[in-house]
Enzyme design. Structure first.
Site, PDB file in Angstrom:
ATOM      1  N   TRP A 100      35.338  35.224  48.337  1.00  0.00           N
ATOM      2  CA  TRP A 100      36.563  35.964  48.657  1.00  0.00           C
ATOM      3  C   TRP A 100      36.788  36.074  50.163  1.00  0.00           C
ATOM      4  O   TRP A 100      37.932  36.098  50.630  1.00  0.00           O
ATOM      5  CB  TRP A 100      36.569  37.338  47.987  1.00  0.00           C
ATOM      6  CG  TRP A 100      36.775  37.221  46.497  1.00  0.00           C
ATOM      7  CD1 TRP A 100      35.884  37.551  45.530  1.00  0.00           C
ATOM      8  CD2 TRP A 100      37.929  36.694  45.818  1.00  0.00           C
ATOM      9  NE1 TRP A 100      36.413  37.272  44.288  1.00  0.00           N
ATOM     10  CE2 TRP A 100      37.659  36.748  44.435  1.00  0.00           C
ATOM     11  CE3 TRP A 100      39.155  36.183  46.240  1.00  0.00           C
ATOM     12  CZ2 TRP A 100      38.584  36.305  43.471  1.00  0.00           C
ATOM     13  CZ3 TRP A 100      40.068  35.754  45.287  1.00  0.00           C
ATOM     14  CH2 TRP A 100      39.781  35.809  43.931  1.00  0.00           C
ATOM     15  N   ASP A 168      38.169  44.526  52.666  1.00  0.00           N
ATOM     16  CA  ASP A 168      38.535  44.175  51.294  1.00  0.00           C
ATOM     17  C   ASP A 168      37.535  44.893  50.383  1.00  0.00           C
ATOM     18  O   ASP A 168      36.368  44.512  50.308  1.00  0.00           O
ATOM     19  CB  ASP A 168      38.471  42.659  51.097  1.00  0.00           C
ATOM     20  CG  ASP A 168      38.746  42.239  49.653  1.00  0.00           C
ATOM     21  OD1 ASP A 168      38.943  43.128  48.796  1.00  0.00           O
ATOM     22  OD2 ASP A 168      38.746  41.022  49.389  1.00  0.00           O
ATOM     23  N   LYS A 192      39.980  46.305  39.143  1.00  0.00           N
ATOM     24  CA  LYS A 192      38.525  46.353  38.989  1.00  0.00           C
ATOM     25  C   LYS A 192      38.012  47.785  38.840  1.00  0.00           C
ATOM     26  O   LYS A 192      37.226  48.060  37.965  1.00  0.00           O
ATOM     27  CB  LYS A 192      37.852  45.639  40.149  1.00  0.00           C
ATOM     28  CG  LYS A 192      38.018  44.125  39.982  1.00  0.00           C
ATOM     29  CD  LYS A 192      37.760  43.316  41.195  1.00  0.00           C
ATOM     30  CE  LYS A 192      38.187  41.876  40.906  1.00  0.00           C
ATOM     31  NZ  LYS A 192      38.518  41.125  42.097  1.00  0.00           N
TER      32      LYS A 192
HETATM   33  C1  LIG Z   1      39.094  40.048  42.719  1.00  0.00           C
HETATM   34  C2  LIG Z   1      38.975  40.001  44.176  1.00  0.00           C
HETATM   35  C3  LIG Z   1      40.021  39.533  44.995  1.00  0.00           C
HETATM   36  C4  LIG Z   1      41.292  38.959  44.429  1.00  0.00           C
HETATM   37  O1  LIG Z   1      42.062  39.959  43.930  1.00  0.00           O
HETATM   38  P1  LIG Z   1      43.506  39.721  43.285  1.00  0.00           P
HETATM   39  O2  LIG Z   1      43.974  41.128  43.141  1.00  0.00           O
HETATM   40  O3  LIG Z   1      43.296  39.016  41.987  1.00  0.00           O
HETATM   41  O4  LIG Z   1      44.321  38.936  44.230  1.00  0.00           O
HETATM   42  C5  LIG Z   1      39.857  39.610  46.360  1.00  0.00           C
HETATM   43  N1  LIG Z   1      38.723  40.086  46.913  1.00  0.00           N
HETATM   44  C6  LIG Z   1      37.692  40.520  46.162  1.00  0.00           C
HETATM   45  C7  LIG Z   1      36.468  41.047  46.820  1.00  0.00           C
HETATM   46  C8  LIG Z   1      37.778  40.485  44.772  1.00  0.00           C
HETATM   47  O5  LIG Z   1      36.776  40.931  44.025  1.00  0.00           O
END
Ligand SMILES: *Cc1c(COP(=O)(O)O)cnc(C)c1O
Length: 357
Positions: A100, A168, A192
């Protein structure tokens, strides 16, 4: 039917939140309409979004020096939107902790941003968290992924740099207690830890929201001025996030959920540490509380494990296609009993299959 869902996202919601949604569904707050049908311009919704904002800032222990934006397009959209809005010199740093982080880098580059990798654990197959080094040049900020969903690693504390951090937190949003010092932005998808897909939350220092020429849907200043309602917001997803935030507040906030997340993950890691069949490749001090990866080292046996786990109501334990094996996501909504059921099944499977490997 009672199952434990270990999916990495979309992931399980707290049972009480599902019950509340079910109760609210025919008629939200006595309106005669479901929350899916109400106008985003109504008082009913204004109250929801205001409460969600307050709950989120309180749980993060942030003052109203920060703005909360409720957006769409996932964390993936924000990989580019954040630097487009706040990288004044178009030059940022990035800590490369895996998939990511690399995606964040690629998207920022597509938006014309220069991205320096200031630390990376790629050489260690991302099995640990790189120690963050001080950047050589002055950067607008440093982007850091607090929890690496696919590689199963996380930061216990945030590194201290001269540059501000952009975080993030998609896969450990409000799951671990961090001290947010010198942080410009905290962002992540809701699916999540905070509810359902369709909502992305961006928490940003207000003084970074300045006038710019970006198109409206990318433009934090316009989005903030419109209270995240420049266009139709994902009303149901914001409502659900607010129920999850309330649930978290009522159970004692981030310190309490972190304690519970440690109990759950320690139970699984303790088993893995002593197992003769299953291994976890991640360095001990870098292990994630929310995403635990493991395997037998034998693809056929891993497949058998996943099939038999499903038969025992332990769902979605298949690892990410990039790393294979298994992954158990133990987000906030996963009860201790879920981790316990997993460990009991792991023990049973090990007894029955030790000879095979
Ligand atoms: C799932 C995830 C993403 C992507 O997220 P989306 O909402 O599907 O764009 C980005 N960064 C991390 C750390 C993730 O776990």
């Amino acid at each position: 039917m009672s199952v434990y869902n270990f999916a990495a996202g979309p992931a399980m919601l707290p049972t009480s939140v599902i019950q509340q949604i079910k109760g609210d569904l025919p008629s939200f707050n006595g309106s005669g309409m479901s929350v899916m049908e109400i106008s985003h311009r109504s008082d009913l919704f204004e109250k929801i979004i205001a409460e969600a904002k307050t709950n989120l800032l309180n749980l993060l222990n942030l003052s109203d020096d920060y703005e909360v934006l409720f957006l769409q397009g996932g964390a993936t959209t924000q990989f580019a939107a954040i630097p487009m809005n706040i990288a004044k010199t178009k030059h940022i740093g990035l800590v490369d902790t895996g998939h990511w982080a690399v995606r964040a880098q690629e998207e920022a580059q597509k938006a014309g941003i220069k991205v320096d990798t200031i630390a990376s654990s790629k050489i260690d197959h991302y099995h640990d968290i790189p120690k963050v080094i001080k950047p050589q040049e002055t950067l607008d900020y440093v982007h850091l992924t607090t929890n690496n969903t696919i590689e199963g690693t996380s930061y216990k504390t945030l590194p201290e740099l001269n540059e501000p951090l952009v975080l993030d937190v998609s896969s450990n949003f409000l799951a671990q207690n961090y001290l947010f010092k010198n942080v410009d932005v905290i962002y992540g998808g809701a699916q999540k830890n905070l509810g359902i897909a369709g909502l992305t939350i961006v928490v940003i220092r207000k003084d970074l929201i300045t006038k710019n020429d970006l198109p409206s849907m990318w433009n934090y200043q316009i989005l903030a001025k419109k209270n995240s309602m420049l266009n139709t917001p994902p009303v149901f997803a914001i409502y659900t996030a607010n129920l999850v935030l309330r649930w978290l507040k009522d159970l004692g906030g981030v310190l309490e959920i972190e304690k519970r997340n440690l109990q759950k993950s320690n139970l699984v890691y303790d088993f893995l540490n002593n197992s003769k069949l299953f291994t976890n490749p991640v360095k001990k001090d870098s292990r994630s509380l929310t995403n635990i990866i493991f395997s037998t080292g034998n693809d056929e046996l891993d497949k058998k494990f996943i099939v038999e786990a499903e038969e025992n109501d332990l769902l979605n334990l298949k690892g990410h296609r990039l790393v294979g094996g298994m992954r158990a996501s133990l987000y906030n909504a996963m009860p201790y009993e879920g981790a316990k059921a997993l460990v009991e099944f792991l023990e049973k499977f090990e007894k029955e299959n030790r000879g095979i490997n």
